[in-house]
Design an enzyme around this catalytic site. Structure first.
Site, PDB file in Angstrom:
ATOM      1  N   SER A  85       0.934  -1.178   0.046  1.00  0.00           N
ATOM      2  CA  SER A  85      -0.061  -0.097  -0.141  1.00  0.00           C
ATOM      3  C   SER A  85       0.840   1.268   0.156  1.00  0.00           C
ATOM      4  O   SER A  85       1.911   1.169   0.575  1.00  0.00           O
ATOM      5  CB  SER A  85      -0.808   0.023   1.369  1.00  0.00           C
ATOM      6  OG  SER A  85      -1.621   1.240   1.509  1.00  0.00           O
ATOM      7  N   HIS A  86       0.378   2.400  -0.537  1.00  0.00           N
ATOM      8  CA  HIS A  86       0.955   3.650  -0.390  1.00  0.00           C
ATOM      9  C   HIS A  86       1.075   4.056   0.994  1.00  0.00           C
ATOM     10  O   HIS A  86       1.748   4.948   1.504  1.00  0.00           O
ATOM     11  CB  HIS A  86       0.225   4.448  -1.170  1.00  0.00           C
ATOM     12  CG  HIS A  86       0.201   4.494  -2.634  1.00  0.00           C
ATOM     13  ND1 HIS A  86      -0.080   3.543  -3.367  1.00  0.00           N
ATOM     14  CD2 HIS A  86       1.023   5.164  -3.512  1.00  0.00           C
ATOM     15  CE1 HIS A  86       0.166   3.556  -4.634  1.00  0.00           C
ATOM     16  NE2 HIS A  86       0.891   4.595  -4.733  1.00  0.00           N
ATOM     17  N   SER A  87       0.178   3.548   1.889  1.00  0.00           N
ATOM     18  CA  SER A  87       0.173   4.061   3.479  1.00  0.00           C
ATOM     19  C   SER A  87       0.471   2.797   4.435  1.00  0.00           C
ATOM     20  O   SER A  87      -0.090   1.785   4.395  1.00  0.00           O
ATOM     21  CB  SER A  87      -1.207   4.632   3.739  1.00  0.00           C
ATOM     22  OG  SER A  87      -1.402   4.651   4.923  1.00  0.00           O
TER      23      SER A  87
END
Length: 130
Positions: free
Chosen positions: A11-13
């Site tokens: 994920s980007h986060s």
């Protein structure tokens, strides 16, 4: 008991990946290795080649690994890692992030092989919410 397919959440986060990991660990089994590669190595929003590679190695218990990216560059980063480190027992799956992860972990916990787990994640896109 034989090893189960491992799951990697890209994920980007970091928080999103960690939150989804908490969810699937409560739904799935303690026997399924779920690793995350969220955000950059500096803790910012983005994706990290090194974190994805490390997560694949962390999730690998000998039965294969399904890689689930969330969107955009996480897909590109995961693809690049797999192109640079090709393995027949690691596959990236085009699936909805949350629903696909749940389906993959449940299927892996029930003993599904790599293809079955990957297909379960993909098929999660066809399950209506309403």
């Amino acid at each position: 008991m034989s090893a189960s397919v491992g799951i990697v959440l890209v994920s980007h986060s970091a928080e999103l990946a960690a939150g989804l990991r908490l969810l699937v660990e409560q739904i799935g089994s303690d026997n399924v290795a779920v690793a995350t590669a969220g955000g950059t190595a500096e803790g910012r929003i983005g994706t990290s080649y090194d974190l994805v590679l490390a997560a694949i190695r962390d999730a690998d218990r000998g039965a294969g690994v399904v890689v689930l990216p969330d969107l955009g560059s996480s897909v590109l980063t995961a693809r690049t890692v797999l192109e640079d480190h090709p393995r027949t027992d690691v596959t990236i799956v085009d699936a909805p992030f949350v629903e696909g992860a749940v389906a993959a972990v449940v299927t892996a916990a029930s003993g599904g092989d790599l293809k079955t787990v990957a297909n379960a994640a993909k098929e999660a896109r066809n399950v209506p919410k309403l």
